[in-house]
Design a protein around this motif. Structure first.
Motif, PDB file in Angstrom:
ATOM      1  N   VAL A   1      37.289  43.875  88.785  1.00 48.65           N
ATOM      2  CA  VAL A   1      36.253  44.828  88.394  1.00 48.65           C
ATOM      3  C   VAL A   1      36.766  46.229  88.682  1.00 48.65           C
TER       4      VAL A   1
ATOM      5  N   LYS B   1      33.630  47.943  84.899  1.00 48.06           N
ATOM      6  CA  LYS B   1      33.981  47.016  83.827  1.00 48.06           C
ATOM      7  C   LYS B   1      34.731  45.818  84.411  1.00 48.06           C
ATOM      8  N   SER B   2      34.423  44.649  83.902  1.00 47.10           N
ATOM      9  CA  SER B   2      34.993  43.408  84.426  1.00 47.10           C
ATOM     10  C   SER B   2      36.009  42.830  83.460  1.00 47.10           C
ATOM     11  N   SER B   3      37.065  42.266  84.023  1.00 48.96           N
ATOM     12  CA  SER B   3      38.057  41.586  83.211  1.00 48.96           C
ATOM     13  C   SER B   3      37.576  40.171  82.901  1.00 48.96           C
TER      14      SER B   3
END
Length: 351
Positions: free
Chosen positions: A13, A17-19
């Motif tokens: 994170v 935004k998260s992968s």
């Protein structure tokens, strides 16, 4: 154990935004509850793979070998080290652990003009690189053990952070700037300060100049870095005197002894020191960096403290006086008092 390591996933994170989620198939999750125990279980047998000539030290993901070069083993030490490295590779394969030979390095610590030549040491077919500086868990050791490289790195990092603090000086008041200086700048200059306090004055002055610049830029006044090193050394000394030292550190516990007042018959340098004092742990042949270091400084620090406090600590426990003694060392001039047996003893520290 299988459930803990089976079907584990990782996600990054950044900036909200998260992968995507990815499954991981090896490694121990860092920071999890069981991680320290699993690491100890994995690495606990490593020392058994090494000969008695070497000493293994492990901390976090750093592992190292230490050997003493003497006249007796000078001609065979390289062969001994190579034998241990081969045994280490065998242990690695048996325990499903990976070492990286290309990232392995060695350093000869010596004050001699022509130090021992360690050429010929090989790990898994790769010649081990000889370096003049080595970084381990945040400490930078140089081949002369003079701590110049350690202080240079700390000063460089502190200057970078001070430059960022300078840009904020017009937006924050002195109180907030002082807090940020202590958190982000001074903390970098005090990491391991008890160890490097024996460095030459020319090295330590680099750190003093950074604090002087911070005081001028941000409009606050701080206690000196040298007094903070003394306070940290005192804290370490009383920890060992309280029996809380760990491992080989206990071998350096200060020796406390008492000087009766009746011995003050002659006006020698020691005639003004009565009561409880600490015996120096260094010898006349010790290096200057050792004399200036914590081992040489602790007797001086104890001699500067009010004797009633030291006596109170001996009788009632060092934790009872540790905080006030630290504050005493941090203050150039300080009126102090201690209550013992119904009496109040007042003393003023002299610079």
């Amino acid at each position: 154990m299988k459930d803990y390591l089976f079907k584990r996933f990782i996600q990054v994170v950044c900036n909200g935004k998260s992968s995507s989620v990815r499954e991981i198939f090896s490694g121990v999750p860092q920071g999890a509850k069981w991680s320290p125990s699993i690491w100890d279980f994995d690495i606990s047998e490593l020392p058994s793979a090494i000969s008695l000539s070497g000493i293994v030290f492990c901390y976090a993901d750093d592992s190292g070998l230490w050997y003493r070069v003497t006249l007796e083993n000078r001609s065979s030490i390289v062969d001994t080290i190579n034998s241990d490295l081969r045994a280490l590779m065998i242990w690695m394969n048996d325990n499903k652990t990976t070492f990286e030979p290309a990232k392995t390095s060695m350093m000869v610590v010596s004050q001699k003009r022509t130090p021992f030549d360690p050429s010929g040491i090989v790990m898994d077919g790769v010649a081990v690189e000889t370096v003049s500086e080595m970084k381990l868990v945040g400490f930078t050791f140089d081949s002369k053990m003079r701590w110049g490289a350690m202080i240079d790195r700390a000063a460089s990092k502190a200057r970078t952070r001070l430059a960022a603090l300078r840009r904020l000086s017009g937006l924050l008041d002195a109180r907030n700037l002082r807090t940020m200086y202590m958190m982000f700048v001074r903390s970098t200059m005090e990491y391991g300060n008890v160890l490097y306090m024996g460095a030459a004055d020319s090295h330590l002055a680099k750190l003093d100049r950074i604090q002087t610049s911070a005081e001028r830029i941000c409009g606050f006044k701080m206690e000196s870095l040298s007094s903070r090193r003394d306070a940290a050394a005192f804290s370490l000394a009383v920890k060992m005197l309280s029996g809380k030292g760990r491992g080989i550190l206990n071998d350096f516990t200060p020796h406390l002894y008492q000087i009766p007042e009746s011995t003050n018959s002659t006006r020698t340098r020691s005639s003004f020191l009565t009561g409880f004092q600490v015996q120096s742990q260094i010898t006349t042949k010790s290096l200057d960096v050792t004399r200036r270091g914590s081992a040489g400084a602790i007797p001086r620090i104890f001699a500067a403290l009010p004797q009633p406090w030291i006596k109170f600590g001996v009788l009632n426990g060092w934790h009872m006086i540790e905080a006030r003694c630290q504050q005493f060392l941090l203050s150039p001039n300080m009126l102090v008092e201690v209550k013992s047996s119904g009496r109040t003893v007042t003393s003023r520290r002299k610079i």
